[in-house]
Design a protein around this motif. Structure first.
Motif, PDB file in Angstrom:
ATOM      1  N   ALA A  69       0.828  -1.208   0.000  1.00  0.00           N
ATOM      2  CA  ALA A  69       0.000   0.000   0.000  1.00  0.00           C
ATOM      3  C   ALA A  69       0.864   1.260   0.000  1.00  0.00           C
ATOM      4  O   ALA A  69       0.568   2.223  -0.726  1.00  0.00           O
ATOM      5  CB  ALA A  69      -0.941  -0.005   1.200  1.00  0.00           C
ATOM      6  N   ARG A  70       1.943   1.263   0.793  1.00  0.00           N
ATOM      7  CA  ARG A  70       2.849   2.420   0.811  1.00  0.00           C
ATOM      8  C   ARG A  70       3.523   2.600  -0.536  1.00  0.00           C
ATOM      9  O   ARG A  70       3.672   3.721  -1.024  1.00  0.00           O
ATOM     10  CB  ARG A  70       3.902   2.265   1.915  1.00  0.00           C
ATOM     11  CG  ARG A  70       3.391   2.552   3.294  1.00  0.00           C
ATOM     12  CD  ARG A  70       4.519   2.696   4.299  1.00  0.00           C
ATOM     13  NE  ARG A  70       5.476   1.608   4.273  1.00  0.00           N
ATOM     14  CZ  ARG A  70       5.346   0.460   4.922  1.00  0.00           C
ATOM     15  NH1 ARG A  70       4.275   0.241   5.661  1.00  0.00           N
ATOM     16  NH2 ARG A  70       6.279  -0.473   4.849  1.00  0.00           N
ATOM     17  N   ARG A  71       3.945   1.508  -1.154  1.00  0.00           N
ATOM     18  CA  ARG A  71       4.585   1.588  -2.475  1.00  0.00           C
ATOM     19  C   ARG A  71       3.611   2.130  -3.515  1.00  0.00           C
ATOM     20  O   ARG A  71       3.976   2.959  -4.357  1.00  0.00           O
ATOM     21  CB  ARG A  71       5.099   0.213  -2.916  1.00  0.00           C
ATOM     22  CG  ARG A  71       6.254  -0.353  -2.130  1.00  0.00           C
ATOM     23  CD  ARG A  71       7.532   0.443  -2.304  1.00  0.00           C
ATOM     24  NE  ARG A  71       7.937   0.570  -3.686  1.00  0.00           N
ATOM     25  CZ  ARG A  71       8.949  -0.068  -4.250  1.00  0.00           C
ATOM     26  NH1 ARG A  71       9.685  -0.879  -3.543  1.00  0.00           N
ATOM     27  NH2 ARG A  71       9.229   0.114  -5.523  1.00  0.00           N
ATOM     28  N   ARG A  72       2.374   1.683  -3.468  1.00  0.00           N
ATOM     29  CA  ARG A  72       1.359   2.143  -4.424  1.00  0.00           C
ATOM     30  C   ARG A  72       1.076   3.627  -4.219  1.00  0.00           C
ATOM     31  O   ARG A  72       0.949   4.382  -5.188  1.00  0.00           O
ATOM     32  CB  ARG A  72       0.085   1.327  -4.286  1.00  0.00           C
ATOM     33  CG  ARG A  72       0.258  -0.120  -4.737  1.00  0.00           C
ATOM     34  CD  ARG A  72      -0.988  -0.908  -4.555  1.00  0.00           C
ATOM     35  NE  ARG A  72      -1.891  -0.561  -5.645  1.00  0.00           N
ATOM     36  CZ  ARG A  72      -3.141  -0.998  -5.738  1.00  0.00           C
ATOM     37  NH1 ARG A  72      -3.635  -1.776  -4.789  1.00  0.00           N
ATOM     38  NH2 ARG A  72      -3.893  -0.651  -6.742  1.00  0.00           N
ATOM     39  N   ALA A  74       3.095   5.869  -2.930  1.00  0.00           N
ATOM     40  CA  ALA A  74       4.268   6.630  -3.360  1.00  0.00           C
ATOM     41  C   ALA A  74       4.292   6.769  -4.875  1.00  0.00           C
ATOM     42  O   ALA A  74       4.644   7.826  -5.407  1.00  0.00           O
ATOM     43  CB  ALA A  74       5.540   5.950  -2.854  1.00  0.00           C
ATOM     44  N   LYS A  75       3.889   5.720  -5.557  1.00  0.00           N
ATOM     45  CA  LYS A  75       3.876   5.769  -7.023  1.00  0.00           C
ATOM     46  C   LYS A  75       2.818   6.747  -7.510  1.00  0.00           C
ATOM     47  O   LYS A  75       3.053   7.502  -8.457  1.00  0.00           O
ATOM     48  CB  LYS A  75       3.632   4.382  -7.600  1.00  0.00           C
ATOM     49  CG  LYS A  75       3.671   4.365  -9.102  1.00  0.00           C
ATOM     50  CD  LYS A  75       3.604   2.983  -9.661  1.00  0.00           C
ATOM     51  CE  LYS A  75       3.584   3.101 -11.164  1.00  0.00           C
ATOM     52  NZ  LYS A  75       4.185   2.006 -11.830  1.00  0.00           N
ATOM     53  N   ARG A  76       1.656   6.759  -6.872  1.00  0.00           N
ATOM     54  CA  ARG A  76       0.584   7.690  -7.264  1.00  0.00           C
ATOM     55  C   ARG A  76       0.992   9.139  -7.001  1.00  0.00           C
ATOM     56  O   ARG A  76       0.635  10.036  -7.760  1.00  0.00           O
ATOM     57  CB  ARG A  76      -0.708   7.382  -6.508  1.00  0.00           C
ATOM     58  CG  ARG A  76      -1.449   6.175  -7.063  1.00  0.00           C
ATOM     59  CD  ARG A  76      -2.836   6.084  -6.491  1.00  0.00           C
ATOM     60  NE  ARG A  76      -2.815   5.811  -5.062  1.00  0.00           N
ATOM     61  CZ  ARG A  76      -2.932   4.618  -4.506  1.00  0.00           C
ATOM     62  NH1 ARG A  76      -3.049   3.558  -5.275  1.00  0.00           N
ATOM     63  NH2 ARG A  76      -2.914   4.480  -3.206  1.00  0.00           N
TER      64      ARG A  76
END
Length: 78
Positions: A69-72, A74-76
């Motif tokens: 969730a954190r990676r997603r 950050a990507k957004r």
């Protein structure tokens, strides 16, 4: 009846048990579809939460999903 290649191995159901509170590094890596070494690198970098229990390292069962969730997010944001 188990075959010689199955001896000592946990079944798929044991690894995917949703009632587990803590996962081994190998189980967490399997859920993330990454290697054990990469999983340890994420732990060392502080990106994947873990706890020490004596000489054992365990990953809270919700930590892999939180990492993703954190990676997603950050990507957004990028």
């Amino acid at each position: 009846m188990s075959t010689p290649t199955d001896y000592g191995r946990a079944s798929k159901d044991e690894h995917d048990d949703p009632t587990l509170v803590l996962l081994t590094v190998e189980e967490a890596a399997r859920r993330l579809r990454i290697g054990r070494t990469t999983c340890f690198a994420l732990i060392r970098a502080g990106e994947l939460e873990s706890v020490d229990i004596g000489r054992l390292r365990r990953i809270p069962a919700d930590a892999p999903a939180e990492y993703v969730a954190r990676r997603r997010a950050a990507k957004r944001a990028a």
